[in-house]
Design an enzyme around this catalytic site. Structure first.
Site, PDB file in Angstrom:
ATOM      1  N   GLY A  11       0.778  -1.236   0.000  1.00  0.00           N
ATOM      2  CA  GLY A  11       0.000   0.000   0.000  1.00  0.00           C
ATOM      3  C   GLY A  11       0.807   1.282   0.000  1.00  0.00           C
ATOM      4  O   GLY A  11       0.317   2.317   0.450  1.00  0.00           O
ATOM      5  N   SER A  12       2.019   1.258  -0.575  1.00  0.00           N
ATOM      6  CA  SER A  12       2.791   2.503  -0.570  1.00  0.00           C
ATOM      7  C   SER A  12       2.202   3.526  -1.552  1.00  0.00           C
ATOM      8  O   SER A  12       2.237   4.735  -1.282  1.00  0.00           O
ATOM      9  CB  SER A  12       4.274   2.239  -0.853  1.00  0.00           C
ATOM     10  OG  SER A  12       4.470   1.840  -2.184  1.00  0.00           O
ATOM     11  N   ASN A  13       1.646   3.058  -2.658  1.00  0.00           N
ATOM     12  CA  ASN A  13       0.981   4.009  -3.568  1.00  0.00           C
ATOM     13  C   ASN A  13      -0.284   4.563  -2.947  1.00  0.00           C
ATOM     14  O   ASN A  13      -0.590   5.745  -3.093  1.00  0.00           O
ATOM     15  CB  ASN A  13       0.669   3.334  -4.909  1.00  0.00           C
ATOM     16  CG  ASN A  13       1.858   3.358  -5.844  1.00  0.00           C
ATOM     17  OD1 ASN A  13       2.222   4.410  -6.364  1.00  0.00           O
ATOM     18  ND2 ASN A  13       2.507   2.225  -6.019  1.00  0.00           N
ATOM     19  N   ARG A  64     -14.992 -16.024  -9.346  1.00  0.00           N
ATOM     20  CA  ARG A  64     -14.497 -14.659  -9.439  1.00  0.00           C
ATOM     21  C   ARG A  64     -15.614 -13.648  -9.660  1.00  0.00           C
ATOM     22  O   ARG A  64     -15.612 -12.563  -9.087  1.00  0.00           O
ATOM     23  CB  ARG A  64     -13.496 -14.582 -10.606  1.00  0.00           C
ATOM     24  CG  ARG A  64     -12.995 -13.178 -10.856  1.00  0.00           C
ATOM     25  CD  ARG A  64     -12.012 -13.134 -11.985  1.00  0.00           C
ATOM     26  NE  ARG A  64     -12.663 -12.773 -13.231  1.00  0.00           N
ATOM     27  CZ  ARG A  64     -12.008 -12.517 -14.356  1.00  0.00           C
ATOM     28  NH1 ARG A  64     -10.705 -12.615 -14.381  1.00  0.00           N
ATOM     29  NH2 ARG A  64     -12.660 -12.193 -15.440  1.00  0.00           N
ATOM     30  N   ASN A 106      -4.988   2.760 -13.105  1.00  0.00           N
ATOM     31  CA  ASN A 106      -4.024   1.816 -12.542  1.00  0.00           C
ATOM     32  C   ASN A 106      -2.626   2.382 -12.719  1.00  0.00           C
ATOM     33  O   ASN A 106      -2.378   3.192 -13.604  1.00  0.00           O
ATOM     34  CB  ASN A 106      -4.127   0.475 -13.282  1.00  0.00           C
ATOM     35  CG  ASN A 106      -3.191  -0.579 -12.718  1.00  0.00           C
ATOM     36  OD1 ASN A 106      -3.034  -0.690 -11.507  1.00  0.00           O
ATOM     37  ND2 ASN A 106      -2.553  -1.340 -13.583  1.00  0.00           N
ATOM     38  N   HIS A 108       1.368   0.997 -13.215  1.00  0.00           N
ATOM     39  CA  HIS A 108       2.126  -0.225 -13.545  1.00  0.00           C
ATOM     40  C   HIS A 108       3.621   0.120 -13.592  1.00  0.00           C
ATOM     41  O   HIS A 108       3.994   1.140 -14.180  1.00  0.00           O
ATOM     42  CB  HIS A 108       1.651  -0.774 -14.894  1.00  0.00           C
ATOM     43  CG  HIS A 108       2.321  -2.048 -15.250  1.00  0.00           C
ATOM     44  ND1 HIS A 108       1.981  -3.259 -14.673  1.00  0.00           N
ATOM     45  CD2 HIS A 108       3.354  -2.307 -16.083  1.00  0.00           C
ATOM     46  CE1 HIS A 108       2.766  -4.206 -15.155  1.00  0.00           C
ATOM     47  NE2 HIS A 108       3.613  -3.650 -16.014  1.00  0.00           N
ATOM     48  N   ASP A 140      -8.866  -0.892 -19.092  1.00  0.00           N
ATOM     49  CA  ASP A 140      -9.856  -1.441 -20.019  1.00  0.00           C
ATOM     50  C   ASP A 140      -9.936  -2.949 -19.778  1.00  0.00           C
ATOM     51  O   ASP A 140      -9.499  -3.430 -18.741  1.00  0.00           O
ATOM     52  CB  ASP A 140      -9.507  -1.079 -21.474  1.00  0.00           C
ATOM     53  CG  ASP A 140      -8.216  -1.745 -21.938  1.00  0.00           C
ATOM     54  OD1 ASP A 140      -7.638  -2.565 -21.174  1.00  0.00           O
ATOM     55  OD2 ASP A 140      -7.785  -1.455 -23.068  1.00  0.00           O
ATOM     56  N   ASP A 144      -3.246  -4.536 -18.414  1.00  0.00           N
ATOM     57  CA  ASP A 144      -2.378  -3.354 -18.460  1.00  0.00           C
ATOM     58  C   ASP A 144      -2.364  -2.717 -19.858  1.00  0.00           C
ATOM     59  O   ASP A 144      -1.326  -2.278 -20.335  1.00  0.00           O
ATOM     60  CB  ASP A 144      -0.949  -3.718 -18.026  1.00  0.00           C
ATOM     61  CG  ASP A 144      -0.904  -4.251 -16.600  1.00  0.00           C
ATOM     62  OD1 ASP A 144      -1.637  -3.729 -15.747  1.00  0.00           O
ATOM     63  OD2 ASP A 144      -0.137  -5.199 -16.340  1.00  0.00           O
ATOM     64  N   GLU A 173       6.683   6.410  -8.963  1.00  0.00           N
ATOM     65  CA  GLU A 173       5.253   6.053  -8.882  1.00  0.00           C
ATOM     66  C   GLU A 173       4.533   6.943  -7.872  1.00  0.00           C
ATOM     67  O   GLU A 173       3.426   7.417  -8.122  1.00  0.00           O
ATOM     68  CB  GLU A 173       5.076   4.599  -8.448  1.00  0.00           C
ATOM     69  CG  GLU A 173       5.492   3.575  -9.490  1.00  0.00           C
ATOM     70  CD  GLU A 173       5.218   2.155  -9.025  1.00  0.00           C
ATOM     71  OE1 GLU A 173       4.157   1.896  -8.446  1.00  0.00           O
ATOM     72  OE2 GLU A 173       6.095   1.287  -9.236  1.00  0.00           O
TER      73      GLU A 173
HETATM   74  C1  GRF Z   1       3.590  -1.040  -7.510  1.00  0.00           C
HETATM   75  O1  GRF Z   1       4.855  -1.290  -8.055  1.00  0.00           O
HETATM   76  C2  GRF Z   1       2.584  -0.789  -8.595  1.00  0.00           C
HETATM   77  O2  GRF Z   1       3.127  -0.180  -9.725  1.00  0.00           O
HETATM   78  C3  GRF Z   1       2.139  -2.179  -8.945  1.00  0.00           C
HETATM   79  O3  GRF Z   1       2.110  -2.873  -7.736  1.00  0.00           O
HETATM   80  C4  GRF Z   1       3.021  -2.269  -6.811  1.00  0.00           C
HETATM   81  C5  GRF Z   1       2.229  -1.922  -5.598  1.00  0.00           C
HETATM   82  O4  GRF Z   1       3.035  -1.448  -4.559  1.00  0.00           O
HETATM   83  N1  GRF Z   1       0.868  -2.165  -9.642  1.00  0.00           N
HETATM   84  P1  GRF Z   1       2.354  -0.770  -3.287  1.00  0.00           P
HETATM   85  O5  GRF Z   1       1.390  -1.806  -2.704  1.00  0.00           O
HETATM   86  O6  GRF Z   1       1.627   0.445  -3.764  1.00  0.00           O
HETATM   87  O7  GRF Z   1       3.461  -0.461  -2.358  1.00  0.00           O
END
Ligand code: GRF
Length: 199
Positions: A11-13, A64, A106, A108, A140, A144, A173
């Site tokens: 969850g760093s993003n 799913r 998203n 990536h 979409d 990716d 990111e």
């Molecule tokens: C990140 O590298 C993001 O680009 C990818 O998954 C990773 C998630 O990292 N989709 P975090 O959980 O946000 O730290």
């Protein structure tokens, strides 16, 4: 803009997005965080700042589609207007995507369309590219493959390991994702087919 985030891991993003909201940079309201995994960093970080969380563990559903239907209900209940994937490690099915009437974004860790899917940094190292980076895109029905909003390049160094490259990309990111979300929230993202123009 009422925003939900789906995240599977550390969850760093998600943290970067939360901080960007708190600082006033990001004009969105994160109203709900969901995860397909129990006990993740993403859930913990959300709970620490009082964002309601929900777990949609795949084992609790017959298939799913049932899990995704539950996510759709959660989105409706929360009157969500924007969905952000932040390290959500499941591909959302075509039915889900076609039923969501607002943008899904998203991030990536590669310069798409190079190295989609899992272990993008490892793919980049194994391929031997000298430059990689990260991409924020609209989601979409493919893997990716949606229209690209922002990308930024990061050098690949001779001594890089998967971890060191991932770390260098991650730092970008954390800046690029809030920036892209901000542009979208301000109505500055104009899409025409695959091409996205920043106004
Ligand atoms: C990140 O590298 C993001 O680009 C990818 O998954 C990773 C998630 O990292 N989709 P975090 O959980 O946000 O730290």
């Amino acid at each position: 803009m009422r925003t939900a985030i789906l995240a599977s891991g550390r969850g760093s993003n998600l943290q970067a997005l939360i901080e960007a909201c708190h600082s006033g940079y990001l004009p969105i309201e994160i109203v709900a965080v969901g995860s397909d995994q129990l006990g993740t960093g993403a859930l913990q970080r959300s709970e620490e700042v009082g964002i309601p969380t929900r777990v949609f563990q795949i084992n609790n559903y017959p298939h799913r589609q049932a899990q995704e239907e539950d996510i759709l209900i959660w989105i409706q209940e929360n009157r969500v207007e924007l969905l952000l994937l932040a390290g959500y490690m499941r591909v959302l099915g075509p039915q889900f995507i076609s039923q969501v009437q607002f943008p899904i974004m998203n991030i990536h860790p590669s310069l798409l369309p190079a190295f989609p899917g899992l272990h993008a940094q490892r793919q980049a190292l194994e391929y031997g590219v000298k430059v990689s980076g990260c991409t924020v895109h609209l989601v979409d029905q493919g893997l990716d493959s949606g229209p690209i909003i922002l990308q930024e390049a990061v050098p690949v160094l001779p001594q890089d390991t998967e971890e060191s490259l991932a770390q260098r990309i991650l730092e970008v990111e954390h800046r690029l994702y809030p920036e892209a979300v901000r542009l979208l929230a301000l109505g500055k993202v104009e899409r025409s087919g695959r091409r996205v123009k920043i106004l």
